[in-house]
Scaffold this active site. Structure first.
Site, short mmCIF file in Angstrom:
data_model
loop_
_atom_site.label_atom_id
_atom_site.label_comp_id
_atom_site.label_asym_id
_atom_site.label_seq_id
_atom_site.Cartn_x
_atom_site.Cartn_y
_atom_site.Cartn_z
N LYS A 110 0.82 -1.27 -0.13
CA LYS A 110 -0.08 -0.12 0.08
C LYS A 110 0.93 1.22 0.18
O LYS A 110 2.02 1.23 0.63
CB LYS A 110 -0.42 -0.33 1.70
CG LYS A 110 -1.90 0.65 0.94
CD LYS A 110 -3.06 0.32 0.30
CE LYS A 110 -4.32 0.96 0.26
NZ LYS A 110 -4.95 0.47 -0.59
P1 NAD Z 1 -13.63 7.46 -4.08
O1 NAD Z 1 -12.60 8.36 -3.69
O2 NAD Z 1 -13.88 7.19 -5.81
O3 NAD Z 1 -15.16 7.76 -3.22
C1 NAD Z 1 -14.82 7.54 -1.78
C2 NAD Z 1 -16.42 7.85 -1.17
O4 NAD Z 1 -16.83 8.20 0.23
C3 NAD Z 1 -17.02 9.60 -2.06
O5 NAD Z 1 -18.68 9.97 -2.46
C4 NAD Z 1 -16.52 10.82 -0.77
O6 NAD Z 1 -17.29 11.60 -0.69
C5 NAD Z 1 -16.90 8.89 0.39
N1 NAD Z 1 -16.58 9.58 1.88
C6 NAD Z 1 -15.22 10.40 2.09
N2 NAD Z 1 -15.30 10.73 3.13
C7 NAD Z 1 -15.89 10.43 3.68
C8 NAD Z 1 -16.00 11.05 5.08
N3 NAD Z 1 -15.77 11.23 5.92
N4 NAD Z 1 -17.92 10.31 5.31
C9 NAD Z 1 -18.89 10.02 4.29
N5 NAD Z 1 -18.30 10.02 3.39
C10 NAD Z 1 -16.83 10.05 2.60
O7 NAD Z 1 -12.69 6.20 -2.98
P2 NAD Z 1 -13.07 4.61 -3.76
O8 NAD Z 1 -12.03 4.57 -4.18
O9 NAD Z 1 -15.19 4.36 -4.19
O10 NAD Z 1 -13.39 3.82 -2.33
C11 NAD Z 1 -13.61 3.60 -1.09
C12 NAD Z 1 -12.90 2.46 -0.66
O11 NAD Z 1 -12.96 1.22 -0.81
C13 NAD Z 1 -11.90 3.09 0.88
O12 NAD Z 1 -11.87 2.60 1.86
C14 NAD Z 1 -10.76 1.90 -0.37
O13 NAD Z 1 -9.86 2.31 0.17
C15 NAD Z 1 -11.74 0.69 -0.48
N6 NAD Z 1 -11.40 0.78 -2.00
C16 NAD Z 1 -11.63 0.46 -2.99
C17 NAD Z 1 -10.90 -0.43 -3.76
C18 NAD Z 1 -11.05 0.38 -5.72
O14 NAD Z 1 -10.98 -0.48 -6.86
N7 NAD Z 1 -11.48 2.14 -5.88
C19 NAD Z 1 -11.00 -1.04 -3.84
C20 NAD Z 1 -10.41 -2.18 -3.08
C21 NAD Z 1 -10.99 -1.15 -1.50
#
Ligand code: NAD
Length: 426
Positions: A110
């Site tokens: 990471k």
């Molecule tokens: P992103 O940045 O595209 O979206 C994040 C979303 O969460 C946004 O809608 C934002 O408004 C919301 N958010 C952020 N901070 C917040 C808060 N304090 N309170 C409420 N909402 C909040 O991120 P993503 O890629 O969708 O990733 C989201 C989660 O999924 C993370 O934990 C990431 O590690 C995990 N994840 C992502 C992937 C991937 O392929 N993108 C894969 C595995 C895990």
């Protein structure tokens, strides 16, 4: 509490605790679990850049290769103000468990930079990314460590990573990152893969209990890459998305939110779901975003940041199933409360593994200089989710373990077996 990450200590302790617990269950030899818990490498780098107005600013970044015994490090690159060393170590450790559980020939890594990407211009963000890559260059590579997008980064950031790395070695190396644009060797289906896996996990856990996703009421926190795709795909299965929240607050509709309209509004550039003109705005502000879990629902999908569901949320959450789209969205105390309440939790290391599974497929395409069609990629992600669920469900039933404990045991076992077979140098 808000969905900001839990204290880094807590996140780290929680992954360590789960690995230790799994090690005890497996009766691993003394010292083996300590070896598996400790990160193999932790790089902390200084990232000075010149801002557009000519002033200098400096950021700190990390890249952690937690376990590289089963293959190259694999894990996202996060740009967020709360990024720190211990959080990055804990997320890398979770990646080691995830790739091992999913039986992908990869390790766990990471990276991140403590930065608010929205406070920088695109040119500044590019300079930050290029300098970060230069600092960790020696440790990157398709056979060493392969970053991917995470919170605050996207395909464009991956393109800059790929370019900077390729400049260093003197030729194009698409396989140094995944989640890159299609034109640079990205994979069709990568955008939707994590959300697709989350919805598949929800569907499988329902099926295992003789029911289906159709007609289920779902609440989702986060409407970014994971949450948006989970909402679209679950709605496609006939589920009703009755509540969604993000940094701006919470929207709800008992009949089910119009996800197509919400996606369209997001693509038009509205900053938050509360400004999309869809459903009813029932709360405003980031501190109210976890109110979404108290809405009457069958399934909760926390798809924002870690630590979103703490004691208060665990007591008021109404769903029978929690599918962890985000990494580490439940605090350990919340996990205990939900367990006592009989809520079934599908853990992150399985539930959101559709993303890393697709990243692996992207690497395979890069190695072979091929591009598979989207249906083929999606089908492969779904079939991997299904076969791992079969193993996870059977193991949890056979040994009367929660899905979380069963997943940790299976992940730690795969890691311990690989260590055992390779032996200890010198
Ligand atoms: P992103 O940045 O595209 O979206 C994040 C979303 O969460 C946004 O809608 C934002 O408004 C919301 N958010 C952020 N901070 C917040 C808060 N304090 N309170 C409420 N909402 C909040 O991120 P993503 O890629 O969708 O990733 C989201 C989660 O999924 C993370 O934990 C990431 O590690 C995990 N994840 C992502 C992937 C991937 O392929 N993108 C894969 C595995 C895990």
């Amino acid at each position: 509490m808000t969905a900001t990450d839990p204290s880094a200590d807590q996140a780290l302790t929680s992954v360590e605790y789960r690995m230790r617990e799994a090690g005890e269950w497996l009766k691993l030899e003394d010292g083996v679990i300590e070896n598996l818990i400790a990160p193999r490498r932790v790089l902390e780098v200084s990232i000075p850049i010149r801002r557009d107005d000519g002033t200098r600013v400096r950021f700190t970044g990390w890249r952690v290769q937690h376990n590289i015994t089963r293959g190259p490090g694999k894990g996202g690159l996060r740009y967020h103000p709360s990024v720190n060393r211990d959080e990055t170590v804990s997320l890398a450790a979770a990646m080691s468990l995830k790739t091992a559980l999913m039986n992908l020939p990869l390790g766990g890594a990471k990276g991140g930079i403590a930065i608010d990407p929205k406070s920088l211009s695109p040119r500044e963000l590019e300079r930050v990314t290029r300098r970060y890559v230069s600092e960790i260059f020696a440790f990157l590579g398709p056979d060493k460590d392969v970053p991917a997008p995470d919170v605050g980064t996207n395909a464009q950031v991956m393109a800059w990573v790929m370019d900077q790395y390729s400049i260093g070695v003197g030729h194009a190396v698409p396989g140094v990152v995944t989640g890159k644009p299609l034109a640079l060797g990205g994979s069709l289906g990568r955008d939707s893969a994590t959300g697709r896996g989350v919805v598949e996990a929800a569907s499988l856990v329902c099926q295992a209990r003789g029911t289906s996703l159709e007609g289920k009421r779902i609440v989702i926190q986060g409407f970014g890459n994971v949450g948006m795709w989970a909402a679209q795909l679950a709605a496609g299965w006939g589920a009703r998305i009755v509540g969604i929240s993000d940094v701006g607050g919470v929207i709800a509709s008992e009949k089910g939110l119009d996800i197509t309209a919400l996606v369209r509004a997001t693509q038009r550039g509205v900053g938050s779901v509360v400004d999309a003109g869809v459903g009813e705005v029932i709360a405003r502000g980031v501190e109210r975003s976890t109110d979404v879990f108290a809405l009457p629902s069958d399934i909760a999908m926390p798809c924002a940041l870690g630590g979103a569901v703490d004691v208060r949320e665990a007591k008021t959450l109404t769903a029978k199933y929690v599918i962890e789209g985000a990494n580490g969205p439940l605090t350990p105390a919340a996990d205990d409360i939900l367990n006592d309440r009989g809520v079934i939790v599908v853990p992150d290391i399985y539930a959101n593994a559709g993303g890393v599974t697709c990243s692996y497929l992207e690497q395979c395409q890069n190695y072979a200089h091929l591009q598979w069609d989207e249906d083929e990629v999606n089908a492969s992600v779904v079939s991997t989710m299904r076969s791992v669920f079969k193993r996870l469900h059977a193991f949890s039933q056979e040994h009367e373990l929660s899905y979380r404990r069963a997943a940790s045991v299976l992940g730690v076992k795969a890691l311990a077996d690989a260590h055992q077979l390779r032996g200890l140098h010198p």
